[in-house]
Design a protein around this motif. Structure first.
Motif, PDB file in Angstrom:
ATOM      1  N   ASN A  74       0.828  -1.218   0.000  1.00  0.00           N
ATOM      2  CA  ASN A  74       0.000   0.000   0.000  1.00  0.00           C
ATOM      3  C   ASN A  74       0.860   1.264   0.000  1.00  0.00           C
ATOM      4  OD1 ASN A  74      -2.370   1.562   0.108  1.00  0.00           O
ATOM      5  ND2 ASN A  74      -2.274   1.688   2.344  1.00  0.00           N
ATOM      6  N   THR A  75       1.921   1.227  -0.787  1.00  0.00           N
ATOM      7  CA  THR A  75       2.896   2.326  -0.755  1.00  0.00           C
ATOM      8  C   THR A  75       3.054   2.930  -2.146  1.00  0.00           C
ATOM      9  OG1 THR A  75       4.062   1.247   1.058  1.00  0.00           O
ATOM     10  CG2 THR A  75       5.292   2.909  -0.176  1.00  0.00           C
ATOM     11  N   LYS A  76       2.851   4.246  -2.210  1.00  0.00           N
ATOM     12  CA  LYS A  76       3.056   4.958  -3.476  1.00  0.00           C
ATOM     13  C   LYS A  76       4.445   5.594  -3.482  1.00  0.00           C
ATOM     14  CE  LYS A  76      -1.640   6.238  -4.743  1.00  0.00           C
ATOM     15  NZ  LYS A  76      -2.483   7.423  -5.079  1.00  0.00           N
ATOM     16  N   LEU A  77       4.965   5.772  -4.662  1.00  0.00           N
ATOM     17  CA  LEU A  77       6.274   6.406  -4.836  1.00  0.00           C
ATOM     18  C   LEU A  77       6.091   7.799  -5.416  1.00  0.00           C
ATOM     19  CD1 LEU A  77       8.174   3.404  -6.468  1.00  0.00           C
ATOM     20  CD2 LEU A  77       8.189   4.107  -4.056  1.00  0.00           C
ATOM     21  N   MET A  78       6.991   8.699  -5.055  1.00  0.00           N
ATOM     22  CA  MET A  78       7.035  10.025  -5.687  1.00  0.00           C
ATOM     23  C   MET A  78       8.485  10.492  -5.687  1.00  0.00           C
ATOM     24  SD  MET A  78       4.963  13.507  -4.718  1.00  0.00           S
ATOM     25  CE  MET A  78       3.530  13.452  -5.746  1.00  0.00           C
ATOM     26  N   GLY A  79       8.991  10.877  -6.862  1.00  0.00           N
ATOM     27  CA  GLY A  79      10.360  11.373  -6.973  1.00  0.00           C
ATOM     28  C   GLY A  79      10.368  12.886  -7.113  1.00  0.00           C
ATOM     29  N   LEU A  80      11.558  13.455  -7.055  1.00  0.00           N
ATOM     30  CA  LEU A  80      11.721  14.916  -7.224  1.00  0.00           C
ATOM     31  C   LEU A  80      13.149  15.217  -7.609  1.00  0.00           C
ATOM     32  CD1 LEU A  80      10.710  17.867  -4.956  1.00  0.00           C
ATOM     33  CD2 LEU A  80      13.133  17.481  -5.422  1.00  0.00           C
ATOM     34  N   SER A  81      13.319  16.152  -8.528  1.00  0.00           N
ATOM     35  CA  SER A  81      14.627  16.791  -8.663  1.00  0.00           C
ATOM     36  C   SER A  81      14.420  18.221  -9.139  1.00  0.00           C
ATOM     37  CB  SER A  81      15.560  16.030  -9.617  1.00  0.00           C
ATOM     38  OG  SER A  81      15.162  16.209 -10.942  1.00  0.00           O
ATOM     39  N   ILE A  82      15.490  18.992  -9.017  1.00  0.00           N
ATOM     40  CA  ILE A  82      15.435  20.400  -9.417  1.00  0.00           C
ATOM     41  C   ILE A  82      15.709  20.451 -10.914  1.00  0.00           C
ATOM     42  CG2 ILE A  82      16.448  22.684  -8.986  1.00  0.00           C
ATOM     43  CD1 ILE A  82      17.053  21.574  -6.087  1.00  0.00           C
ATOM     44  N   ASP A  83      14.765  19.946 -11.676  1.00  0.00           N
ATOM     45  CA  ASP A  83      14.840  19.898 -13.133  1.00  0.00           C
ATOM     46  C   ASP A  83      13.468  20.278 -13.676  1.00  0.00           C
ATOM     47  OD1 ASP A  83      17.512  18.787 -13.995  1.00  0.00           O
ATOM     48  OD2 ASP A  83      16.916  17.173 -12.642  1.00  0.00           O
ATOM     49  N   SER A  84      13.417  20.554 -14.978  1.00  0.00           N
ATOM     50  CA  SER A  84      12.132  20.925 -15.595  1.00  0.00           C
ATOM     51  C   SER A  84      11.318  19.677 -15.920  1.00  0.00           C
ATOM     52  CB  SER A  84      12.386  21.708 -16.891  1.00  0.00           C
ATOM     53  OG  SER A  84      12.909  20.817 -17.862  1.00  0.00           O
ATOM     54  N   ILE A  85      10.064  19.883 -16.187  1.00  0.00           N
ATOM     55  CA  ILE A  85       9.201  18.773 -16.585  1.00  0.00           C
ATOM     56  C   ILE A  85       9.667  18.209 -17.937  1.00  0.00           C
ATOM     57  CG2 ILE A  85       7.380  20.080 -17.796  1.00  0.00           C
ATOM     58  CD1 ILE A  85       6.816  17.311 -15.230  1.00  0.00           C
ATOM     59  N   HIS A  86      10.205  19.074 -18.801  1.00  0.00           N
ATOM     60  CA  HIS A  86      10.683  18.602 -20.116  1.00  0.00           C
ATOM     61  C   HIS A  86      11.881  17.677 -19.936  1.00  0.00           C
ATOM     62  CE1 HIS A  86       7.978  21.603 -21.609  1.00  0.00           C
ATOM     63  NE2 HIS A  86       8.605  22.518 -20.911  1.00  0.00           N
ATOM     64  N   SER A  87      12.765  18.040 -19.041  1.00  0.00           N
ATOM     65  CA  SER A  87      13.926  17.195 -18.761  1.00  0.00           C
ATOM     66  C   SER A  87      13.465  15.855 -18.185  1.00  0.00           C
ATOM     67  CB  SER A  87      14.847  17.929 -17.771  1.00  0.00           C
ATOM     68  OG  SER A  87      15.811  17.047 -17.261  1.00  0.00           O
TER      69      SER A  87
END
Ligand code: BEZ
Length: 220
Positions: A74-87
């Motif tokens: 029951n675990t969702k993942l979410m990532g992040l970086s300081i990049d644009s959506i296009h990248s």
């Protein structure tokens, strides 16, 4: 986008036991509000320093390949970086083309660094422009339960991420604690007695005991 800290570096970084800061952001699955995405689930929210970099590619692939493990818990993942959506989109497509692995969880595009700052993922001593490798384990009550930080040049350990998630969920389920190097299937620590009645019960129990305050039980 309006976020809780208005883009300023918070003076206090989120800590274990704090409510997970809410935010709205563009992601590779469209615009999301964190609390809507997370509702009713555990979430592992992790940052990586930059798209199209080698260590990050191995880590993101590691998360993607464990999709079934996380879904079953029951675990969702979410990532992040300081990049644009296009990248992000170009990188996801590149990795899919080259390796067949699809990053099908949302990856936050955080060019203004607002979400990275909200979560203490931007640690200027390490980098002023790239997020460190952070992992936040957030429970279905939106409480931060465990935080890992790795520097830019050392990748995370997927086995430890999986072990930590199982340990947290098992500790909640059985109201117990996990000893050093605990693995699924092993005994867990029973919380120490808090009253003399509980102490007497403990002394009569069939727990594996070093002494009354260090007792282990099977999880059944
Ligand atoms: C990497 O993911 O390979 C990486 C990213 C930023 C700095 C160093 C390594």
């Amino acid at each position: 986008m309006e976020n809780a800290n208005n883009g300023k570096i918070p003076t206090v970084m989120p800590r274990i036991g704090d409510p997970a800061p809410d935010f709205e952001a563009m992601t590779t699955l469209g615009k999301l509000r964190f609390s809507d995405y997370a509702r009713g689930h555990w979430v592992i929210f992790f940052s990586h320093p930059a798209d199209f970099t080698p260590v990050c590619t191995t880590e993101m692939s590691g998360f993607a390949l464990e999709k079934k493990f996380f879904e079953e818990r029951n675990t969702k993942l979410m990532g992040l970086s300081i990049d644009s959506i296009h990248s992000h989109v170009a990188w996801v497509q590149n990795v899919r083309e080259k390796t067949g692995v699809l990053f099908d969880f949302p990856i936050v595009a955080d060019l203004d660094m607002s979400v990275a700052k909200l979560y203490g993922m931007l640690q200027p001593g390490e980098s002023e422009t790239a997020a460190v490798r952070a992992v936040f384990f957030i429970d279905p009550n939106f409480t931060i339960r465990l935080i890992m930080y790795y520097p830019l040049n050392v990748g995370r350990n997927m086995e430890e991420i999986k072990r930590a998630l199982i340990a947290l969920q098992t500790a909640d389920q059985y109201k117990c604690a996990m000893p050093l190097n605990w693995k699924p299937g092993e005994k867990a620590i029973v919380p120490p007695p808090k009253t003399l009645d509980e102490l007497n019960e403990r002394l009569k129990s069939d727990y594996e005991m070093v002494d009354f305050y260090l007792a282990k039980c099977e999880l059944k």
